[in-house]
Design an enzyme around this catalytic site. Structure first.
Site, PDB file in Angstrom:
ATOM      1  N   ASP A  50       0.862  -1.186   0.000  1.00  0.00           N
ATOM      2  CA  ASP A  50       0.000   0.000   0.000  1.00  0.00           C
ATOM      3  C   ASP A  50       0.895   1.231   0.000  1.00  0.00           C
ATOM      4  O   ASP A  50       1.794   1.354   0.845  1.00  0.00           O
ATOM      5  CB  ASP A  50      -0.890   0.027   1.252  1.00  0.00           C
ATOM      6  CG  ASP A  50      -1.947  -1.078   1.237  1.00  0.00           C
ATOM      7  OD1 ASP A  50      -2.104  -1.738   0.188  1.00  0.00           O
ATOM      8  OD2 ASP A  50      -2.608  -1.265   2.276  1.00  0.00           O
ATOM      9  N   LYS A  62      -5.773  -8.048   1.094  1.00  0.00           N
ATOM     10  CA  LYS A  62      -6.653  -8.731   2.053  1.00  0.00           C
ATOM     11  C   LYS A  62      -6.118 -10.104   2.446  1.00  0.00           C
ATOM     12  O   LYS A  62      -6.239 -10.515   3.597  1.00  0.00           O
ATOM     13  CB  LYS A  62      -8.070  -8.868   1.490  1.00  0.00           C
ATOM     14  CG  LYS A  62      -8.773  -7.523   1.311  1.00  0.00           C
ATOM     15  CD  LYS A  62     -10.242  -7.681   1.034  1.00  0.00           C
ATOM     16  CE  LYS A  62     -11.051  -7.898   2.283  1.00  0.00           C
ATOM     17  NZ  LYS A  62     -11.035  -6.760   3.214  1.00  0.00           N
ATOM     18  N   GLY A  63      -5.519 -10.807   1.470  1.00  0.00           N
ATOM     19  CA  GLY A  63      -4.997 -12.139   1.779  1.00  0.00           C
ATOM     20  C   GLY A  63      -3.892 -12.062   2.822  1.00  0.00           C
ATOM     21  O   GLY A  63      -3.914 -12.755   3.845  1.00  0.00           O
ATOM     22  N   THR A 123     -20.717  -8.438   9.336  1.00  0.00           N
ATOM     23  CA  THR A 123     -20.079  -7.544  10.315  1.00  0.00           C
ATOM     24  C   THR A 123     -20.634  -6.129  10.138  1.00  0.00           C
ATOM     25  O   THR A 123     -20.924  -5.691   9.022  1.00  0.00           O
ATOM     26  CB  THR A 123     -18.547  -7.539  10.185  1.00  0.00           C
ATOM     27  OG1 THR A 123     -18.180  -7.014   8.903  1.00  0.00           O
ATOM     28  CG2 THR A 123     -17.961  -8.932  10.357  1.00  0.00           C
ATOM     29  N   GLY A 182     -19.330  -3.117  11.703  1.00  0.00           N
ATOM     30  CA  GLY A 182     -18.443  -2.084  12.247  1.00  0.00           C
ATOM     31  C   GLY A 182     -18.590  -1.974  13.758  1.00  0.00           C
ATOM     32  O   GLY A 182     -18.575  -2.996  14.462  1.00  0.00           O
ATOM     33  N   SER A 183     -18.781  -0.753  14.244  1.00  0.00           N
ATOM     34  CA  SER A 183     -18.852  -0.535  15.698  1.00  0.00           C
ATOM     35  C   SER A 183     -20.116  -1.127  16.322  1.00  0.00           C
ATOM     36  O   SER A 183     -20.258  -1.146  17.540  1.00  0.00           O
ATOM     37  CB  SER A 183     -18.790   0.964  15.996  1.00  0.00           C
ATOM     38  OG  SER A 183     -19.890   1.581  15.383  1.00  0.00           O
ATOM     39  N   ARG A 184     -21.026  -1.630  15.468  1.00  0.00           N
ATOM     40  CA  ARG A 184     -22.240  -2.272  16.014  1.00  0.00           C
ATOM     41  C   ARG A 184     -22.077  -3.785  16.149  1.00  0.00           C
ATOM     42  O   ARG A 184     -23.020  -4.481  16.497  1.00  0.00           O
ATOM     43  CB  ARG A 184     -23.448  -1.919  15.150  1.00  0.00           C
ATOM     44  CG  ARG A 184     -23.919  -0.472  15.406  1.00  0.00           C
ATOM     45  CD  ARG A 184     -24.904  -0.024  14.368  1.00  0.00           C
ATOM     46  NE  ARG A 184     -24.249   0.109  13.078  1.00  0.00           N
ATOM     47  CZ  ARG A 184     -24.653  -0.506  11.968  1.00  0.00           C
ATOM     48  NH1 ARG A 184     -25.730  -1.254  11.964  1.00  0.00           N
ATOM     49  NH2 ARG A 184     -23.974  -0.346  10.852  1.00  0.00           N
ATOM     50  N   ALA A 209      -8.603  -2.663   7.912  1.00  0.00           N
ATOM     51  CA  ALA A 209      -8.356  -4.099   8.120  1.00  0.00           C
ATOM     52  C   ALA A 209      -9.018  -4.663   9.381  1.00  0.00           C
ATOM     53  O   ALA A 209      -8.649  -5.730   9.839  1.00  0.00           O
ATOM     54  CB  ALA A 209      -6.864  -4.424   8.117  1.00  0.00           C
ATOM     55  N   ALA A 210     -10.036  -3.969   9.927  1.00  0.00           N
ATOM     56  CA  ALA A 210     -10.790  -4.553  11.055  1.00  0.00           C
ATOM     57  C   ALA A 210     -11.408  -5.882  10.621  1.00  0.00           C
ATOM     58  O   ALA A 210     -11.343  -6.882  11.334  1.00  0.00           O
ATOM     59  CB  ALA A 210     -11.878  -3.587  11.532  1.00  0.00           C
ATOM     60  N   GLY A 211     -11.997  -5.861   9.428  1.00  0.00           N
ATOM     61  CA  GLY A 211     -12.641  -7.072   8.924  1.00  0.00           C
ATOM     62  C   GLY A 211     -11.634  -8.203   8.700  1.00  0.00           C
ATOM     63  O   GLY A 211     -11.921  -9.371   8.985  1.00  0.00           O
ATOM     64  N   ASP A 212     -10.454  -7.871   8.201  1.00  0.00           N
ATOM     65  CA  ASP A 212      -9.434  -8.907   7.971  1.00  0.00           C
ATOM     66  C   ASP A 212      -8.920  -9.468   9.301  1.00  0.00           C
ATOM     67  O   ASP A 212      -8.650 -10.671   9.407  1.00  0.00           O
ATOM     68  CB  ASP A 212      -8.267  -8.348   7.148  1.00  0.00           C
ATOM     69  CG  ASP A 212      -8.696  -7.998   5.730  1.00  0.00           C
ATOM     70  OD1 ASP A 212      -9.647  -8.611   5.223  1.00  0.00           O
ATOM     71  OD2 ASP A 212      -8.072  -7.095   5.126  1.00  0.00           O
ATOM     72  N   GLY A 219      -2.495   1.635  11.590  1.00  0.00           N
ATOM     73  CA  GLY A 219      -1.822   0.644  10.740  1.00  0.00           C
ATOM     74  C   GLY A 219      -2.697  -0.577  10.523  1.00  0.00           C
ATOM     75  O   GLY A 219      -3.684  -0.780  11.234  1.00  0.00           O
TER      76      GLY A 219
HETATM   77  P1  ADP Z   1     -14.634  -4.150   7.374  1.00  0.00           P
HETATM   78  O1  ADP Z   1     -13.342  -3.778   8.000  1.00  0.00           O
HETATM   79  O2  ADP Z   1     -14.538  -5.351   6.479  1.00  0.00           O
HETATM   80  O3  ADP Z   1     -15.383  -3.014   6.741  1.00  0.00           O
HETATM   81  P2  ADP Z   1     -16.346  -3.925   9.743  1.00  0.00           P
HETATM   82  O4  ADP Z   1     -16.165  -2.451   9.672  1.00  0.00           O
HETATM   83  O5  ADP Z   1     -17.744  -4.439   9.764  1.00  0.00           O
HETATM   84  O6  ADP Z   1     -15.584  -4.683   8.572  1.00  0.00           O
HETATM   85  O7  ADP Z   1     -15.576  -4.427  11.045  1.00  0.00           O
HETATM   86  C1  ADP Z   1     -15.353  -5.797  11.323  1.00  0.00           C
HETATM   87  C2  ADP Z   1     -15.450  -6.049  12.810  1.00  0.00           C
HETATM   88  O8  ADP Z   1     -14.469  -5.235  13.481  1.00  0.00           O
HETATM   89  C3  ADP Z   1     -16.782  -5.667  13.448  1.00  0.00           C
HETATM   90  O9  ADP Z   1     -17.690  -6.765  13.415  1.00  0.00           O
HETATM   91  C4  ADP Z   1     -16.362  -5.350  14.879  1.00  0.00           C
HETATM   92  O10 ADP Z   1     -16.273  -6.542  15.645  1.00  0.00           O
HETATM   93  C5  ADP Z   1     -14.963  -4.767  14.712  1.00  0.00           C
HETATM   94  N1  ADP Z   1     -15.002  -3.286  14.671  1.00  0.00           N
HETATM   95  C6  ADP Z   1     -15.005  -2.482  13.571  1.00  0.00           C
HETATM   96  N2  ADP Z   1     -15.083  -1.182  13.917  1.00  0.00           N
HETATM   97  C7  ADP Z   1     -15.107  -1.154  15.270  1.00  0.00           C
HETATM   98  C8  ADP Z   1     -15.186  -0.113  16.257  1.00  0.00           C
HETATM   99  N3  ADP Z   1     -15.249   1.188  15.897  1.00  0.00           N
HETATM  100  N4  ADP Z   1     -15.200  -0.476  17.569  1.00  0.00           N
HETATM  101  C9  ADP Z   1     -15.127  -1.763  17.947  1.00  0.00           C
HETATM  102  N5  ADP Z   1     -15.061  -2.794  17.066  1.00  0.00           N
HETATM  103  C10 ADP Z   1     -15.049  -2.498  15.750  1.00  0.00           C
END
Ligand code: ADP
Length: 294
Positions: free
Chosen positions: A11, A38-39, A210, A212-214, A240-243, A278
Site C-alpha cells: 500500500d 486482504k490475503g 459484520t 463495524g462498531s455495532r 483491516a478490522a474485517g481482515d 496501521g
Molecule cells: P470491514 O473492515 O470489512 O469493513 P467492519 O467495519 O464491519 O468490517 O468491522 C469488522 C469487525 O471489526 C466488526 O464486526 C467489529 O467486531 C470490529 N469493529 C469495527 N469497527 C469497530 C469499532 N469502531 N469499535 C469496535 N469494534 C469495531
C-alpha cells in the site's frame, strides 16, 4: 493449519489536504509504504492470533516483493508457496485527504498472475483445517481453490471483497461467508442486513455480517441469528478490522471453538486492532486477545 490463497500488495499511502484533479500537482504532507492486500492481512491476523498459517500467492521480482515476503515471514507465516513472478508486485495507491476521505487505485501486478492454484498449493489446501479466500485474485482461481478445499474436507471461509458477482460454483463450495454490511447488501440487493443475512444463509451454512462498531450478526445452519455486540472502544484506525476479524475467527475454529465463541474471539481481536494505527502492525497477538477476554 490455516491456508490463505489470496492477494498481497504494497500500500502506497499519500496524505494530502485535497486530492489533485486531473492535470494538477499538489504537495502532500506524508507518505507511507505499508504491506497489505486482504490475503496477507488475514494471514498475518491469523498467525498473530496463534494459528499455524501458510500463504499461497505471488509477489513480483521487485523490491516490494522482497519486502512483502519478509513481512509475512516475520509475522510467522509460512511463505514456502509464495511464488515470485516476473514483473511488479501488486500495489494499492491510496490518497488520504484531510478529514479521512480516500481514493484508491489497485494494480494487481503479481496477484493477477495467480490464475489457478498450483499442485503444491492444492496439496497445502487439502492438508489444511481452514482455507481463507477473498476476491482480490482472479475469481476462477478462487473458485478452483474453494472446490479443491471442499473436496478435501477443508473448511472454506470467503470474504466477498471487493464485491463482484459470485459464481454459483464458488458459493456452493463455501462453508463460512463473512461479509461487511456493504458487501452483504451489494450481493443480495437487500439494504436491510437481517434480510441480507437470511438470503445468504440459504446458500451458505454459516453466515456472518459484520456491522463495524455495532458488532456482527451470525447465523449457523437453521439456528437463530445472534447479534454479538462490538466492544466499546475508541477507534483510531479501522483499516483491516474485517481482515483481523476473519483471521482470528479462523484461528478459533482451528481450535474447535464453538461458532458463537469463535465470533466473540474475533470481535475481541478486531476491537484491539481498531485502537491502533496501521493494518498488519495493529493486529493483536494471542496474549492480547486472551487478556482482553478475561
Ligand atoms: P470491514 O473492515 O470489512 O469493513 P467492519 O467495519 O464491519 O468490517 O468491522 C469488522 C469487525 O471489526 C466488526 O464486526 C467489529 O467486531 C470490529 N469493529 C469495527 N469497527 C469497530 C469499532 N469502531 N469499535 C469496535 N469494534 C469495531
Amino acid at each position: 493449519m490455516i491456508s490463505v490463497f489470496g492477494s498481497v500488495n504494497m500500500d502506497l499511502v499519500a496524505y494530502v489536504e485535497a486530492a489533485p484533479a486531473l492535470g494538477e500537482t499538489v504537495t502532500g504532507r506524508a507518505f507511507h509504504t505499508v504491506p497489505g492486500g486482504k490475503g496477507a492481512n488475514q494471514a498475518i491476523a491469523a498467525a498473530r492470533a496463534g494459528a499455524e498459517v501458510a500463504f499461497l500467492g505471488a509477489v513480483g521480482d521487485d523490491s516490494f516483493g522482497a519486502e512483502l515476503r519478509h513481512t509475512l515471514a516475520g509475522a510467522g507465516v509460512d511463505v514456502t508457496n509464495l511464488r515470485t513472478v516476473p514483473g511488479p508486485s501488486g500495489i494499492a495507491h491510496i490518497v488520504v485527504e484531510d478529514g479521512g476521505g480516500n481514493s484508491i487505485i489497485v494494480v494487481p501486478g503479481a496477484n493477477g498472475a495467480v490464475t489457478a492454484p498450483s499442485a503444491a498449493d492444492l496439496d497445502v489446501i487439502s492438508r489444511s483445517d481452514v482455507l481463507l479466500l477473498q476476491l482480490e485474485l482472479p475469481v476462477e482461481a478462487v473458485t478452483a481453490a474453494a472446490r479443491a478445499a471442499r473436496a478435501a474436507g477443508t473448511t472454506v471461509v470467503l470474504t466477498p471483497a471487493p464485491v463482484q458477482p459470485l459464481p454459483a460454483e464458488l458459493l456452493e463450495a463455501v462453508d463460512v461467508l463473512v461479509a461487511n454490511e456493504h458487501e452483504a447488501a451489494a450481493i443480495t440487493g437487500q439494504a436491510d442486513h437481517e434480510r441480507a443475512l437470511e438470503e445468504l444463509r440459504g446458500t451458505v451454512g454459516w453466515v456472518i455480517v459484520t456491522l463495524g462498531s455495532r458488532g456482527a450478526l451470525t447465523a449457523e445452519g437453521d439456528g437463530p441469528v445472534v447479534h454479538v455486540e462490538a466492544r466499546k472502544v475508541t477507534a483510531v484506525d479501522t483499516t483491516a478490522a474485517g481482515d483481523t476479524f476473519v483471521g482470528a475467527l479462523a484461528a478459533a475454529r482451528v481450535e474447535r471453538r464453538r461458532p458463537d465463541e469463535a465470533v466473540r474471539f474475533a470481535t475481541a481481536a478486531a476491537a484491539l486492532s481498531v485502537q491502533r494505527a496501521g493494518a498488519s502492525t495493529s493486529m493483536p497477538t494471542r496474549a492480547e486477545i486472551d487478556q482482553s477476554l478475561l
